[in-house]
Write a protein that holds these residues in place. Structure first.
Motif, PDB file in Angstrom:
ATOM      1  N   GLY A  32      44.800 -82.528 -33.647  1.00  0.00           N
ATOM      2  CA  GLY A  32      44.926 -83.290 -34.896  1.00  0.00           C
ATOM      3  C   GLY A  32      43.778 -84.270 -35.085  1.00  0.00           C
ATOM      4  N   VAL A  33      43.409 -84.959 -34.032  1.00  0.00           N
ATOM      5  CA  VAL A  33      42.293 -85.903 -34.118  1.00  0.00           C
ATOM      6  C   VAL A  33      40.992 -85.147 -34.382  1.00  0.00           C
ATOM      7  CG1 VAL A  33      40.918 -87.580 -32.818  1.00  0.00           C
ATOM      8  CG2 VAL A  33      43.395 -87.697 -32.751  1.00  0.00           C
ATOM      9  N   GLY A  34      40.815 -84.006 -33.727  1.00  0.00           N
ATOM     10  CA  GLY A  34      39.629 -83.187 -33.980  1.00  0.00           C
ATOM     11  C   GLY A  34      39.565 -82.716 -35.425  1.00  0.00           C
ATOM     12  N   ALA A  35      40.708 -82.291 -35.960  1.00  0.00           N
ATOM     13  CA  ALA A  35      40.759 -81.850 -37.358  1.00  0.00           C
ATOM     14  C   ALA A  35      40.471 -83.014 -38.306  1.00  0.00           C
ATOM     15  CB  ALA A  35      42.126 -81.244 -37.656  1.00  0.00           C
ATOM     16  N   LEU A  36      40.981 -84.193 -37.971  1.00  0.00           N
ATOM     17  CA  LEU A  36      40.707 -85.383 -38.789  1.00  0.00           C
ATOM     18  C   LEU A  36      39.218 -85.691 -38.815  1.00  0.00           C
ATOM     19  CD1 LEU A  36      41.725 -87.845 -40.411  1.00  0.00           C
ATOM     20  CD2 LEU A  36      41.989 -89.026 -38.215  1.00  0.00           C
ATOM     21  N   VAL A  37      38.578 -85.618 -37.650  1.00  0.00           N
ATOM     22  CA  VAL A  37      37.130 -85.873 -37.573  1.00  0.00           C
ATOM     23  C   VAL A  37      36.364 -84.833 -38.394  1.00  0.00           C
ATOM     24  CG1 VAL A  37      35.126 -85.893 -36.038  1.00  0.00           C
ATOM     25  CG2 VAL A  37      37.203 -87.102 -35.374  1.00  0.00           C
ATOM     26  N   LEU A  38      36.728 -83.562 -38.270  1.00  0.00           N
ATOM     27  CA  LEU A  38      36.032 -82.516 -39.023  1.00  0.00           C
ATOM     28  C   LEU A  38      36.252 -82.664 -40.528  1.00  0.00           C
ATOM     29  CD1 LEU A  38      36.569 -79.405 -36.727  1.00  0.00           C
ATOM     30  CD2 LEU A  38      34.487 -80.751 -37.061  1.00  0.00           C
ATOM     31  N   TRP A  39      37.471 -82.990 -40.937  1.00  0.00           N
ATOM     32  CA  TRP A  39      37.755 -83.209 -42.358  1.00  0.00           C
ATOM     33  C   TRP A  39      36.936 -84.372 -42.899  1.00  0.00           C
ATOM     34  CZ3 TRP A  39      40.047 -87.513 -44.696  1.00  0.00           C
ATOM     35  CH2 TRP A  39      40.339 -87.373 -46.053  1.00  0.00           C
ATOM     36  N   LEU A  40      36.911 -85.475 -42.149  1.00  0.00           N
ATOM     37  CA  LEU A  40      36.143 -86.639 -42.587  1.00  0.00           C
ATOM     38  C   LEU A  40      34.650 -86.336 -42.596  1.00  0.00           C
ATOM     39  CD1 LEU A  40      36.634 -89.530 -43.497  1.00  0.00           C
ATOM     40  CD2 LEU A  40      36.383 -90.265 -41.137  1.00  0.00           C
ATOM     41  N   ALA A  41      34.186 -85.542 -41.648  1.00  0.00           N
ATOM     42  CA  ALA A  41      32.770 -85.156 -41.609  1.00  0.00           C
ATOM     43  C   ALA A  41      32.418 -84.321 -42.841  1.00  0.00           C
ATOM     44  CB  ALA A  41      32.465 -84.384 -40.335  1.00  0.00           C
ATOM     45  N   ALA A  42      33.332 -83.469 -43.278  1.00  0.00           N
ATOM     46  CA  ALA A  42      33.082 -82.671 -44.483  1.00  0.00           C
ATOM     47  C   ALA A  42      33.019 -83.561 -45.715  1.00  0.00           C
ATOM     48  CB  ALA A  42      34.174 -81.613 -44.639  1.00  0.00           C
ATOM     49  N   ARG A  43      33.817 -84.619 -45.728  1.00  0.00           N
ATOM     50  CA  ARG A  43      33.816 -85.564 -46.856  1.00  0.00           C
ATOM     51  C   ARG A  43      32.565 -86.441 -46.852  1.00  0.00           C
ATOM     52  NH1 ARG A  43      37.455 -84.972 -50.954  1.00  0.00           N
ATOM     53  NH2 ARG A  43      39.496 -84.487 -50.153  1.00  0.00           N
ATOM     54  N   ILE A  44      32.234 -86.970 -45.669  1.00  0.00           N
ATOM     55  CA  ILE A  44      31.127 -87.921 -45.547  1.00  0.00           C
ATOM     56  C   ILE A  44      29.791 -87.190 -45.477  1.00  0.00           C
ATOM     57  CG2 ILE A  44      30.078 -89.666 -44.045  1.00  0.00           C
ATOM     58  CD1 ILE A  44      32.835 -90.524 -43.211  1.00  0.00           C
ATOM     59  N   GLY A  45      29.747 -86.112 -44.744  1.00  0.00           N
ATOM     60  CA  GLY A  45      28.510 -85.371 -44.567  1.00  0.00           C
ATOM     61  C   GLY A  45      27.854 -85.609 -43.216  1.00  0.00           C
ATOM     62  N   SER A  46      28.510 -86.383 -42.341  1.00  0.00           N
ATOM     63  CA  SER A  46      27.941 -86.656 -41.022  1.00  0.00           C
ATOM     64  C   SER A  46      29.049 -86.613 -39.976  1.00  0.00           C
ATOM     65  CB  SER A  46      27.272 -88.033 -41.012  1.00  0.00           C
ATOM     66  OG  SER A  46      26.921 -88.398 -39.693  1.00  0.00           O
ATOM     67  N   LEU A  47      28.875 -85.748 -39.004  1.00  0.00           N
ATOM     68  CA  LEU A  47      29.876 -85.619 -37.940  1.00  0.00           C
ATOM     69  C   LEU A  47      29.917 -86.865 -37.069  1.00  0.00           C
ATOM     70  CD1 LEU A  47      31.941 -83.774 -36.561  1.00  0.00           C
ATOM     71  CD2 LEU A  47      30.087 -82.894 -35.145  1.00  0.00           C
ATOM     72  N   VAL A  48      28.760 -87.430 -36.770  1.00  0.00           N
ATOM     73  CA  VAL A  48      28.701 -88.615 -35.909  1.00  0.00           C
ATOM     74  C   VAL A  48      29.383 -89.800 -36.590  1.00  0.00           C
ATOM     75  CG1 VAL A  48      27.154 -90.262 -34.809  1.00  0.00           C
ATOM     76  CG2 VAL A  48      26.615 -87.832 -34.742  1.00  0.00           C
ATOM     77  N   THR A  49      29.088 -90.008 -37.871  1.00  0.00           N
ATOM     78  CA  THR A  49      29.713 -91.114 -38.602  1.00  0.00           C
ATOM     79  C   THR A  49      31.224 -90.927 -38.675  1.00  0.00           C
ATOM     80  OG1 THR A  49      27.701 -91.322 -39.926  1.00  0.00           O
ATOM     81  CG2 THR A  49      29.672 -92.412 -40.760  1.00  0.00           C
ATOM     82  N   ALA A  50      31.662 -89.706 -38.923  1.00  0.00           N
ATOM     83  CA  ALA A  50      33.102 -89.431 -38.984  1.00  0.00           C
ATOM     84  C   ALA A  50      33.758 -89.718 -37.633  1.00  0.00           C
ATOM     85  CB  ALA A  50      33.337 -87.980 -39.392  1.00  0.00           C
ATOM     86  N   ALA A  51      33.116 -89.313 -36.541  1.00  0.00           N
ATOM     87  CA  ALA A  51      33.673 -89.568 -35.212  1.00  0.00           C
ATOM     88  C   ALA A  51      33.742 -91.063 -34.932  1.00  0.00           C
ATOM     89  CB  ALA A  51      32.832 -88.867 -34.148  1.00  0.00           C
TER      90      ALA A  51
END
Length: 110
Positions: A32-51
């Motif tokens: 769930g946390v991994g999916a949240l990070v990936l979803w937020l990364a898709a919204r923001i455009g940066s995986l590091v920032t989402a994490a």
């Protein structure tokens, strides 16, 4: 002896079931946390920032829950400490009364 063996068998099954439940729950939370990070990364455009955002969120959540739990513990500790002080005061008054009444018997001076 069959009753003891049966109880051991049932206890072993319960422990196994609880272990499987705990591992499954851990994997679910991790997914769930991994999916949240990936979803937020898709919204923001940066995986590091989402994490980092998700990490900060969970760090704040942990801090708030810790502070709320410690506040209750401190309040309980304060109540217990007041009880200790009250008991010490009662003991001190009883000792003074005893000393006034019977101190002359054992050589205590006022």
């Amino acid at each position: 002896m069959q009753g003891m063996e049966r109880a051991t068998k049932v206890g072993g099954r319960l422990i196994t079931a609880l272990f499987i439940f705990a591992v499954s729950l851990f994997c679910t939370i991790l997914t769930g946390v991994g999916a949240l990070v990936l979803w937020l990364a898709a919204r923001i455009g940066s995986l590091v920032t989402a994490a980092v955002v998700v990490c900060i969120f969970f760090a704040m959540l942990a801090t708030v829950s810790y502070l709320l739990s410690i506040r209750e513990t401190i309040a309980r500790f304060r109540d217990e400490l007041e009880t200790v002080y009250e008991m010490a005061d009662h003991f001190r008054s009883g000792y003074r009364w005893f000393r006034r009444q019977f101190g002359w018997l054992i050589g205590l001076k006022e």
